[in-house]
Design an enzyme around this catalytic site. Sequence first.
Site, PDB file in Angstrom:
ATOM      1  NE  ARG A 122      -4.071  -2.028   1.796  1.00  0.00           N
ATOM      2  CZ  ARG A 122      -4.050  -3.139   2.520  1.00  0.00           C
ATOM      3  NH1 ARG A 122      -3.170  -3.253   3.490  1.00  0.00           N
ATOM      4  NH2 ARG A 122      -4.889  -4.103   2.301  1.00  0.00           N
ATOM      5  CE  LYS A 144      -0.433  13.272 -15.744  1.00  0.00           C
ATOM      6  NZ  LYS A 144      -0.720  13.683 -17.135  1.00  0.00           N
ATOM      7  CD  GLU A 186       6.958  15.475 -24.111  1.00  0.00           C
ATOM      8  OE1 GLU A 186       6.433  16.446 -23.541  1.00  0.00           O
ATOM      9  OE2 GLU A 186       6.307  14.500 -24.545  1.00  0.00           O
ATOM     10  CE  LYS A 228       5.525  16.828 -15.375  1.00  0.00           C
ATOM     11  NZ  LYS A 228       5.517  15.566 -16.072  1.00  0.00           N
ATOM     12  CD  GLU A 238      -3.576  15.854 -16.992  1.00  0.00           C
ATOM     13  OE1 GLU A 238      -2.402  15.510 -16.853  1.00  0.00           O
ATOM     14  OE2 GLU A 238      -4.328  15.404 -17.860  1.00  0.00           O
ATOM     15  NE  ARG A 242       0.828  16.547 -14.207  1.00  0.00           N
ATOM     16  CZ  ARG A 242       1.437  15.741 -13.360  1.00  0.00           C
ATOM     17  NH1 ARG A 242       1.158  15.794 -12.076  1.00  0.00           N
ATOM     18  NH2 ARG A 242       2.340  14.878 -13.784  1.00  0.00           N
ATOM     19  CG  ASN A 246      -1.985  16.672 -21.584  1.00  0.00           C
ATOM     20  OD1 ASN A 246      -1.051  15.945 -21.298  1.00  0.00           O
ATOM     21  ND2 ASN A 246      -3.053  16.803 -20.813  1.00  0.00           N
ATOM     22  CG  HIS A 249       1.343  15.202 -25.287  1.00  0.00           C
ATOM     23  ND1 HIS A 249       2.146  16.319 -25.403  1.00  0.00           N
ATOM     24  CD2 HIS A 249       2.101  14.269 -24.654  1.00  0.00           C
ATOM     25  CE1 HIS A 249       3.329  16.071 -24.867  1.00  0.00           C
ATOM     26  NE2 HIS A 249       3.332  14.841 -24.397  1.00  0.00           N
ATOM     27  CG  HIS A 253      -1.177  10.699 -26.898  1.00  0.00           C
ATOM     28  ND1 HIS A 253      -1.701  11.258 -25.753  1.00  0.00           N
ATOM     29  CD2 HIS A 253       0.073  10.294 -26.582  1.00  0.00           C
ATOM     30  CE1 HIS A 253      -0.783  11.202 -24.800  1.00  0.00           C
ATOM     31  NE2 HIS A 253       0.294  10.633 -25.263  1.00  0.00           N
ATOM     32  CG  HIS A 265       5.494  10.089 -26.418  1.00  0.00           C
ATOM     33  ND1 HIS A 265       4.115  10.164 -26.368  1.00  0.00           N
ATOM     34  CD2 HIS A 265       5.952  11.109 -25.651  1.00  0.00           C
ATOM     35  CE1 HIS A 265       3.765  11.176 -25.593  1.00  0.00           C
ATOM     36  NE2 HIS A 265       4.854  11.758 -25.156  1.00  0.00           N
TER      37      HIS A 265
END
Length: 360
Positions: A122, A144, A186, A228, A238, A242, A246, A249, A253, A265
Amino acid sequence: MTHTLDVGLGDRSYPIFIEDGIMASVGADLAKRKIAKRFAVIADDNVARLYGSTLLRSLSDAGIAAELLSFPRGEASKNLQVFAELASRLAQLGIDRKDGLIALGGGVTGDLTGFLAASYLRGIPFVQVPTTLLSQVDSSVGGKTGVDIPEGKNLVGAFYQPKAVYIDTAVLTTLPLQELLGGLAEVIKYGVIRDFDFFVFLERHLDKILCLDQASIQEMISTCCRIKANVVAADERESDLRRILNFGHTIGHAVEAASDFSIIHGLAVAIGMVAALRLAVACELCKKSDAGRVAALINAFGLPTEIPADLDRERIKKYLLTDKKTVAGSVFYVLPTAIGSVVITNEVSEAQVDAVLSRR
Ligand code: GLY
C-alpha cells in the site's frame, strides 16, 4: 555544478538534482536523507547493463543494501504481468515498508516502478534516476505512474510522488539519437506553453544542445524541470493548469497510435505541436509568424513537422475521439496564443481539424 530545484507539494515536496555524473553520488545523498534502509533498483535489461553497477556501487559505498531487478526493455513491458512479476520478486526478497525502490531508466521504468511503489504494501518510498532525456524533462517529475492495458496506454495507475529525482546528464551520451530527439520535442513544448525566453534560449543554443554541451544541456533540463515543477505544484492531479503539458499530445497521441507506435512518442509530439499551431492559426488565436517560428525550431532540431502522407487520416480521427482526455465526446486542444502562452479549448470545428489533418 549541481542545479537543485524543488517540487513544492507541502509535506510531499521533493528535490530534483541535475548534475554531470551524479549517478555515482546517489547513494551518499540517499544515506543523508534516510529515505529507506534498503532499496530494490528496478531497470530494464539494457539500462541495468549500462548503469546498474555504477548505481549499486554508489549505494554500497554509502552503506545502503540494494538489489537489482531487471525486466525486458521496451514499452511492451509496461503491463500488469511485468508489474505482478516484479511485485512477487519484491515479496520474495522480503522488501518491507522501511525499504524503497529506485527507478533507474526511462519513462517505462519510471512509470512501472512508481506504480509498484504506490501499491506494494500500500505504498513504499521511491526515487527516480531517469536515464533518457524524455524522462529527465518530463515523466520522472510530477508523480504520474502506471501501466498500459490492451484497451489503452496508462489506463491503470496512480498519482504518487517520488522522494527525490537524480538527473545525471552524462548518461545522455549513450542515448540513441531518435530518443534524444524525442526528448527535445518535450523540451520545445515547455518554451511554447510557458516561457518565451526559454524558447529563444533553445533557438540560440541549438548547436550546443545537439552536441550535448554540458552547460547548455544542464540549463535546458533545469529550466524544463522548473516549469514542470511549478505546473505540478499548482495542479498536481491535472484538474486544470497541468493540462497545458498536453500541448502537442492530443493529435500527437492519435498519430502515434495510428502509426501502430512506429512513430515514437516524442516525434509524434513534434508533429502534434505543429498541427496544434496550425489549428491555433485557423482559430485566429495565434499569429502565423509565431506558428512558423516554432515549426522552424522543431525542424532545425531535426524533428518531423508533418503527418506522414501514407498515414490513414480516418484512423487518426478515430483515435482523437477515443483519447482518454476527451470529455463527453468533445476533444480539448491546448492551443498557443503566442510563444510562451496557451489556452485550452474545445471550440475547434471538425472542418478545421480536417483541414490540418489533410495536409500532405
Ligand atoms: N506528461 C504530462 C504530465 O506529467 O502531466
